[in-house]
Design an enzyme around this catalytic site. Structure first.
Site, mmCIF file in Angstrom:
data_model
loop_
_atom_site.group_PDB
_atom_site.id
_atom_site.type_symbol
_atom_site.label_atom_id
_atom_site.label_comp_id
_atom_site.label_asym_id
_atom_site.label_seq_id
_atom_site.Cartn_x
_atom_site.Cartn_y
_atom_site.Cartn_z
ATOM 1 C CE1 TYR A 33 -3.308 -2.893 0.992
ATOM 2 C CE2 TYR A 33 -2.014 -3.162 3.002
ATOM 3 C CZ TYR A 33 -2.995 -3.612 2.144
ATOM 4 O OH TYR A 33 -3.683 -4.766 2.440
ATOM 5 C CD1 TRP A 37 -6.635 2.696 2.044
ATOM 6 C CD2 TRP A 37 -4.535 2.833 1.310
ATOM 7 N NE1 TRP A 37 -6.533 1.936 0.895
ATOM 8 C CE2 TRP A 37 -5.265 2.007 0.431
ATOM 9 C CE3 TRP A 37 -3.190 3.082 1.019
ATOM 10 C CZ2 TRP A 37 -4.695 1.413 -0.697
ATOM 11 C CZ3 TRP A 37 -2.623 2.494 -0.095
ATOM 12 C CH2 TRP A 37 -3.372 1.674 -0.942
ATOM 13 C CD1 TRP A 39 -8.874 2.514 7.222
ATOM 14 C CD2 TRP A 39 -10.253 2.167 8.968
ATOM 15 N NE1 TRP A 39 -9.168 1.169 7.293
ATOM 16 C CE2 TRP A 39 -10.015 0.934 8.344
ATOM 17 C CE3 TRP A 39 -11.087 2.204 10.076
ATOM 18 C CZ2 TRP A 39 -10.570 -0.259 8.810
ATOM 19 C CZ3 TRP A 39 -11.646 1.029 10.544
ATOM 20 C CH2 TRP A 39 -11.390 -0.187 9.912
ATOM 21 C CG ASP A 40 -4.366 2.464 6.553
ATOM 22 O OD1 ASP A 40 -5.543 2.365 6.149
ATOM 23 O OD2 ASP A 40 -3.576 1.506 6.543
ATOM 24 C CG ASP A 179 -10.757 -4.349 2.008
ATOM 25 O OD1 ASP A 179 -11.144 -3.489 2.820
ATOM 26 O OD2 ASP A 179 -9.673 -4.264 1.417
ATOM 27 N NE ARG A 214 -4.385 -8.648 -0.678
ATOM 28 C CZ ARG A 214 -4.650 -7.391 -0.311
ATOM 29 N NH1 ARG A 214 -4.296 -6.943 0.875
ATOM 30 N NH2 ARG A 214 -5.291 -6.576 -1.127
ATOM 31 C CE1 TYR A 370 -6.096 -7.604 3.611
ATOM 32 C CE2 TYR A 370 -8.229 -7.377 2.570
ATOM 33 C CZ TYR A 370 -6.995 -6.869 2.865
ATOM 34 O OH TYR A 370 -6.660 -5.626 2.397
ATOM 35 C CD1 TRP A 371 -10.218 -7.001 5.599
ATOM 36 C CD2 TRP A 371 -10.509 -6.568 7.765
ATOM 37 N NE1 TRP A 371 -9.533 -5.841 5.881
ATOM 38 C CE2 TRP A 371 -9.696 -5.560 7.207
ATOM 39 C CE3 TRP A 371 -10.814 -6.498 9.125
ATOM 40 C CZ2 TRP A 371 -9.188 -4.495 7.954
ATOM 41 C CZ3 TRP A 371 -10.316 -5.438 9.860
ATOM 42 C CH2 TRP A 371 -9.513 -4.449 9.285
ATOM 43 C CD GLU A 414 -2.610 -5.769 5.519
ATOM 44 O OE1 GLU A 414 -1.868 -6.574 4.901
ATOM 45 O OE2 GLU A 414 -3.536 -5.170 4.966
ATOM 46 C CD GLN A 429 -0.587 -2.304 6.783
ATOM 47 O OE1 GLN A 429 0.108 -2.890 5.947
ATOM 48 N NE2 GLN A 429 -1.676 -1.640 6.459
HETATM 49 C C1 9WN Z 1 -8.255 -1.321 -0.261
HETATM 50 C C2 9WN Z 1 -4.482 0.088 3.700
HETATM 51 C C3 9WN Z 1 -5.832 -0.584 3.478
HETATM 52 C C4 9WN Z 1 -6.701 -0.580 4.753
HETATM 53 C C5 9WN Z 1 -7.920 -1.483 4.608
HETATM 54 C C6 9WN Z 1 -7.461 -2.854 4.158
HETATM 55 C C7 9WN Z 1 -6.695 -2.741 2.838
HETATM 56 C C8 9WN Z 1 -7.072 -1.955 0.500
HETATM 57 C C9 9WN Z 1 -6.538 -3.135 -0.277
HETATM 58 O O1 9WN Z 1 -5.574 -1.912 3.022
HETATM 59 O O2 9WN Z 1 -7.566 -2.276 1.826
HETATM 60 O O3 9WN Z 1 -8.642 -0.131 0.336
HETATM 61 O O4 9WN Z 1 -5.898 -2.887 -1.313
HETATM 62 O O5 9WN Z 1 -6.764 -4.286 0.116
HETATM 63 O O6 9WN Z 1 -8.553 -3.717 4.047
HETATM 64 O O7 9WN Z 1 -8.622 -1.539 5.827
HETATM 65 O O8 9WN Z 1 -7.114 0.714 5.032
HETATM 66 O O9 9WN Z 1 -3.852 -0.463 4.814
#
Ligand code: 9WN
Length: 442
Positions: A33, A37, A39-40, A179, A214, A370-371, A414, A429
């Site tokens: 990433y 982002w 909320w990050d 997600d 993922r 993941y989630w 993460e 992360q």
């Molecule tokens: C899509 C950055 C982000 C978090 C999300 C997490 C993941 C992105 C992805 O990564 O989402 O927005 O590419 O999978 O699910 O909560 O903000 O860490």
């Protein structure tokens, strides 16, 4: 495994945030990433506030500099010259598509949960221990930034809760930040890409080199298709709320929003900025919205707005009412008991008694994906904050200790496999490092 001491974990976490710092923003993670982002950034600011209130505020200032004209804060602010991330700016085409998108920044066209005011309040608290000049500077900058947060909250209240039920509408699972959570399995079943839709290449698998942690390809095609639908709706909320094939009331984001309105009101109150009645009104509206979805244990549900049905999956989002507040003492007790029960933190097979993203007793539970099962450091923090806000200080304190212990592996993954404590996903992360700093405190 070697465990770090509290001082070592704080030092290592600070080093991670410095390594991921690009001057005016911190990348969520260097490879997977490589941008900012929403909320990050808020969680990162909470961690940075333990190091420097000024640098923490910069994080929010950078994010809000990319705010759209209608108040929306985009979920990604893209950096130039970063490694490949898909969907990149061309896919979103936000400037070409929406009159609200800023000219000076490349952004996505979605939102994420509004944790920002919780961060702002912590920055203001941290500034109190700065020297006089530093404190004056931070407070002057908060005064400039605060109206942007107010506009963000107005956007959410007006455009994402147009009928005033006290629940935020989302158009994409990404907007929840969780997600591929089982929360969204039912609504995603109705997301069907048009024949001939060509998905983009997945950059996440190459960056991580591990598919089992993922979302699946089938999930990803839907994620991409929804972006296409949103683009076709020109990122216009009026159109989107009628046309998108994914329209869900996100109860966890709504609870965060209730708490965020209280915190933004508190900052306003302390600095004499006004609008406190308006913000406390939003807090009350969203608190009621969350409570309206709860069962006899206080466990909350999302709502599929296309069919107006409650989505009662056993995910961490069910604990929303801890954050929103408002449960009577008996139901709050039952909700905390549930959190500590074998269905959640008390599951005897867990390596650490921390809330998994999905209950190990749920049929959808997947320990590595993941989630759908792993434990996530920022979720631990939100649940801890929720317990604190609910006056459940003993449970909060216990969770705080364990959540920190999990991060003394020094990896700042993460997310974590709940039974083996194996670090998963991207690393380091940034938000995991930030959470560690906040948990160490001081
Ligand atoms: C899509 C950055 C982000 C978090 C999300 C997490 C993941 C992105 C992805 O990564 O989402 O927005 O590419 O999978 O699910 O909560 O903000 O860490």
């Amino acid at each position: 495994m070697n465990r770090l001491s509290r001082a070592e974990v704080a030092a290592r976490a600070a080093e991670v945030l410095r390594g991921n710092d690009r001057g005016l923003h911190t990348v969520a993670a260097p490879r997977l990433y490589p941008h900012m982002w929403s909320w990050d950034a808020a969680f990162i600011a909470v961690g940075l506030a333990r190091m420097s209130a000024s640098r923490a505020l910069t994080e929010l200032e950078t994010l809000f500099a990319a705010q759209w004209g209608n108040g929306m804060v985009p979920h990604i602010v893209f950096s130039a010259n970063a490694p490949l991330y898909e969907p990149g700016p061309d896919r979103w085409a936000s400037k070409e598509t929406s009159p609200h998108a800023p000219d000076h920044a490349a952004t996505s066209g979605l939102i994420q949960p509004p944790v920002h005011a919780l961060a702002l309040r912590r920055i203001l608290d941290a500034a109190r221990s700065s020297d006089a000049a530093g404190r004056r500077d931070v407070i002057a900058r908060i005064r400039i930034l605060w109206p942007k947060l107010l506009t963000w909250h107005r956007y959410l209240a007006e455009h994402r809760d147009a009928d005033g039920r006290g629940l935020l509408m989302i158009y994409h699972g990404w907007e929840s930040g969780m997600d591929n959570s089982p929360r969204w399995d039912t609504p995603y079943a109705d997301v069907v890409p048009e024949p001939g839709f060509r998905p983009f290449r997945r950059s996440d698998l190459a960056a991580l080199g591990e598919q089992s942690q993922r979302p699946t390809d089938a999930d990803y095609v839907k994620y991409q298709w929804l972006i296409e639908e949103l683009r076709q709706a020109r990122y216009d909320d009026e159109l989107a709320r009628k046309s998108l094939s994914f329209r869900v009331a996100d109860v966890f984001a709504s609870a965060i929003f209730a708490a965020a309105n209280e915190d933004l009101a508190r900052v306003a109150d302390e600095l004499g900025l006004g609008a406190t009645d308006e913000l406390l009104g939003y807090a009350e509206r969203f608190r009621r919205g969350v409570l309206g979805t709860t069962d006899e244990d206080g466990f909350a549900a999302d709502v599929d707005l296309r069919t107006d049905t409650a989505l009662r999956t056993k995910t961490i989002a069910g604990f929303a009412a801890l954050l929103s507040g408002g449960l009577d003492a008996e139901r709050r007790r039952r909700l905390v008991d549930l959190l500590l029960s074998p269905a959640w933190c008390g599951n005897p097979d867990l390596a650490y008694p921390l809330p998994p993203s999905t209950s190990p007793e749920a049929p959808e539970f997947d320990a590595a994906r993941y989630w759908r099962g792993p434990q996530w450091p920022p979720m631990n923090l939100l649940i801890i904050w929720g317990l604190e806000r609910s006056g459940e200080h003993d449970a909060a304190e216990r969770l705080r200790e364990v959540a920190l212990y999990q991060l003394t592996d020094g990896v700042f993954a993460e997310y974590y496999e709940p039974f083996t404590a194996h670090p998963l996903g991207s690393r380091p992360q940034s938000w995991s490092a930030a959470v560690a700093l906040d948990l160490v405190g001081g």
